[in-house]
Design a protein around this motif. Structure first.
Motif, mmCIF file in Angstrom:
data_model
loop_
_atom_site.group_PDB
_atom_site.id
_atom_site.type_symbol
_atom_site.label_atom_id
_atom_site.label_comp_id
_atom_site.label_asym_id
_atom_site.label_seq_id
_atom_site.Cartn_x
_atom_site.Cartn_y
_atom_site.Cartn_z
ATOM 1 N N UNK A 296 0.826 -1.213 0.000
ATOM 2 C CA UNK A 296 0.000 0.000 0.000
ATOM 3 C C UNK A 296 0.863 1.268 0.000
ATOM 4 N N UNK A 297 2.192 1.110 -0.131
ATOM 5 C CA UNK A 297 3.091 2.258 -0.221
ATOM 6 C C UNK A 297 3.161 3.100 1.035
ATOM 7 N N UNK A 298 3.072 2.465 2.194
ATOM 8 C CA UNK A 298 3.112 3.212 3.459
ATOM 9 C C UNK A 298 4.213 2.683 4.366
ATOM 10 N N UNK A 299 4.877 3.623 5.050
ATOM 11 C CA UNK A 299 5.924 3.279 6.000
ATOM 12 C C UNK A 299 5.317 2.692 7.274
ATOM 13 N N UNK A 300 6.184 2.082 8.104
ATOM 14 C CA UNK A 300 5.711 1.469 9.351
ATOM 15 C C UNK A 300 5.013 2.483 10.236
ATOM 16 N N UNK A 304 1.234 2.289 11.605
ATOM 17 C CA UNK A 304 0.963 2.237 13.035
ATOM 18 C C UNK A 304 0.035 3.377 13.461
ATOM 19 N N UNK A 305 0.192 4.544 12.874
ATOM 20 C CA UNK A 305 -0.704 5.665 13.190
ATOM 21 C C UNK A 305 -2.148 5.288 12.876
ATOM 22 N N UNK A 306 -2.355 4.598 11.761
ATOM 23 C CA UNK A 306 -3.706 4.156 11.372
ATOM 24 C C UNK A 306 -4.221 3.107 12.353
ATOM 25 N N UNK A 307 -3.361 2.201 12.798
ATOM 26 C CA UNK A 307 -3.783 1.156 13.731
ATOM 27 C C UNK A 307 -4.098 1.747 15.113
ATOM 28 N N UNK A 308 -3.297 2.717 15.539
ATOM 29 C CA UNK A 308 -3.563 3.396 16.811
ATOM 30 C C UNK A 308 -4.907 4.110 16.772
ATOM 31 N N UNK A 309 -5.184 4.747 15.656
ATOM 32 C CA UNK A 309 -6.458 5.448 15.493
ATOM 33 C C UNK A 309 -7.634 4.469 15.530
ATOM 34 N N UNK A 310 -7.437 3.301 14.920
ATOM 35 C CA UNK A 310 -8.491 2.290 14.918
ATOM 36 C C UNK A 310 -8.771 1.791 16.328
ATOM 37 N N UNK A 311 -7.755 1.678 17.169
ATOM 38 C CA UNK A 311 -7.931 1.162 18.527
ATOM 39 C C UNK A 311 -8.655 2.144 19.451
ATOM 40 N N UNK A 312 -8.603 3.436 19.138
ATOM 41 C CA UNK A 312 -9.254 4.441 19.989
ATOM 42 C C UNK A 312 -10.749 4.165 20.089
ATOM 43 N N UNK A 330 5.924 -14.550 7.166
ATOM 44 C CA UNK A 330 6.404 -13.496 8.067
ATOM 45 C C UNK A 330 5.299 -12.547 8.505
ATOM 46 N N UNK A 331 4.123 -12.703 7.929
ATOM 47 C CA UNK A 331 2.997 -11.824 8.251
ATOM 48 C C UNK A 331 1.759 -12.697 8.484
ATOM 49 N N UNK A 332 1.666 -13.230 9.697
ATOM 50 C CA UNK A 332 0.638 -14.226 9.991
ATOM 51 C C UNK A 332 -0.615 -13.645 10.640
ATOM 52 N N UNK A 333 -0.576 -12.345 10.972
ATOM 53 C CA UNK A 333 -1.735 -11.740 11.649
ATOM 54 C C UNK A 333 -1.960 -10.320 11.128
ATOM 55 N N UNK A 334 -2.302 -10.247 9.854
ATOM 56 C CA UNK A 334 -2.580 -8.960 9.200
ATOM 57 C C UNK A 334 -4.080 -8.664 9.337
ATOM 58 N N UNK A 340 -9.385 -1.244 7.650
ATOM 59 C CA UNK A 340 -7.919 -1.202 7.720
ATOM 60 C C UNK A 340 -7.251 -1.736 6.455
ATOM 61 N N UNK A 341 -8.039 -2.149 5.488
ATOM 62 C CA UNK A 341 -7.507 -2.798 4.286
ATOM 63 C C UNK A 341 -6.502 -1.925 3.529
ATOM 64 N N UNK A 342 -6.748 -0.627 3.474
ATOM 65 C CA UNK A 342 -5.874 0.259 2.700
ATOM 66 C C UNK A 342 -4.852 1.004 3.562
ATOM 67 N N UNK A 343 -4.807 0.685 4.865
ATOM 68 C CA UNK A 343 -3.912 1.452 5.740
ATOM 69 C C UNK A 343 -2.984 0.607 6.607
#
Length: 363
Positions: A296-300, A304-312, A330-334, A340-343
């Motif tokens: 998706x062309x995004x850095x870690x 993570x910013x998107x995942x943190x926002x989702x958890x709020x 290497x990616x067993x829990x995406x 969150x599909x695009x982020x």
């Protein structure tokens, strides 16, 4: 004549008695030698939590080279602080912890440590850390850390960084030198102070927060043996978070980070990067270099910013119950949810685990 004298004597005694009665209504003065009571010093207090911050610092200074007498041992020390601050910048909640991940090698620079073993933090180890025997005050690390945390409550970062310290010995150069900590804290505290200071610098708004918790998880599974083509590398991955929750246990704000600490050796078994600046994934930002490999062309840090926002706004059960999928070995829990599909295409089980721990430990 005798009757007259008796009458005068009675009148005199009566007058004296009346004077004595009037003097009882006067409050006697406090004797000069009785000292006035000095009120006890009131502990500093803080208001409700307005911001949450995560601070850390990393050291590999205790890593050792291979010598004729000893095999090499790598050690990655990560010091962390999860801090809640009030609207005036005073510490309202603080939790300190340290992971000391060790990776041992044999004479051929092959890893001998159990790569799958749990690496527990000092706070998790409690009495097992074994410092009490060497403590001049008979207190374990977790007990001294708790006393230092209590001391910080109600203080600003400026007051904390301004703590008077002394050098106890070459290994303890910043021991608190104030009366209120003399009998409770004899550990060196500069790394804890630095972590709290960084937490303030990185703090984010946490409206409605009641508690803040620290979550930690460390692995050494990515450490590499020496081969004919490459020298050995020890690696300790420490997942960490500062998470603020409201009265219902829902996440108000969370900061997640990873210290991917590598200790590099040369062909002779000597550490080559002791003087390197060691940064976490959040600190590296674009330098981490994940973007070219990202679908998706995004850095870690962006993911993570998107995942943190989702958890709020979510509870621990909602966060740990996230639907995930295996993208590859290497990616067993995406995340496998539409929002969150695009982020977020990184594997998230380690982050879920530390946030869950932070919520359980929130204070």
């Amino acid at each position: 004549m005798k009757k007259l004298l008796s009458l005068v004597l009675v009148l005199t005694l009566l007058a004296t008695s009346l004077v004595g009665c009037t003097s009882e209504t006067t409050t006697p003065e406090t004797p000069a030698e009785t000292p006035a009571e000095t009120p006890a010093e009131t502990p500093a207090e803080a208001g409700s939590i307005a911001k949450v911050g995560l601070g850390q610092n990393i050291s590999i200074a205790k890593s050792s080279d291979k010598t004729e007498e000893k095999n090499a041992t790598a050690q990655a020390d990560v010091t962390m602080a999860a801090v809640g601050f009030d609207a005036e910048g005073k510490v309202a909640s603080v939790t300190l912890d340290v992971t000391q991940a060790k990776v041992a090698f044999d004479e051929n620079m092959v890893v001998t440590s159990d790569r799958d073993a749990e690496v527990r933090s000092k706070k998790d180890l409690k009495e097992e850390y074994g410092m009490v025997g060497a403590s001049s005050i008979g207190k374990e690390w977790f007990e001294q850390a708790a006393a230092f945390e209590d001391w910080m409550i109600g203080k600003t970062v400026e007051e904390i960084t301004g703590l008077a310290v002394k050098e106890r010995d070459a290994s303890h150069t910043h021991v608190p030198d104030v009366p209120e900590l003399t009998s409770s804290v004899t550990i060196t505290v500069e790394s804890y102070i630095a972590a709290v200071e960084e937490a303030w610098e990185n703090a984010v708004d946490a409206p409605g927060a009641e508690k803040v918790g620290l979550g930690v998880e460390t692995h050494i599974g990515s450490s590499k043996d020496a081969t004919a083509d490459k020298p050995a590398t020890a690696q300790a991955d420490t997942y960490m978070t500062a998470t603020a929750v409201d009265a219902e246990g829902k996440v108000v704000a969370t900061i997640v980070d990873v210290a991917q600490v590598k200790v590099a050796y040369d062909a002779e078994g000597k550490v080559t990067n002791k003087d390197a600046e060691l940064k976490t994934k959040q600190e590296l930002k674009e330098e981490y270099g994940m973007k070219p490999a990202s679908a998706i062309g995004k850095e870690w840090f962006e993911q993570m910013a998107a995942f943190q926002e989702w958890m709020a706004g979510k509870t621990k059960d909602e966060i740990t119950g996230l639907t995930v999928k295996e993208r590859d070995a290497n990616h067993t829990a995406v995340p496998d949810v539409a929002e969150l599909e695009s982020s977020v295409t990184i594997t998230v089980d380690g982050y879920q685990a530390v946030v869950a721990e932070a919520i359980d430990n929130a204070r």
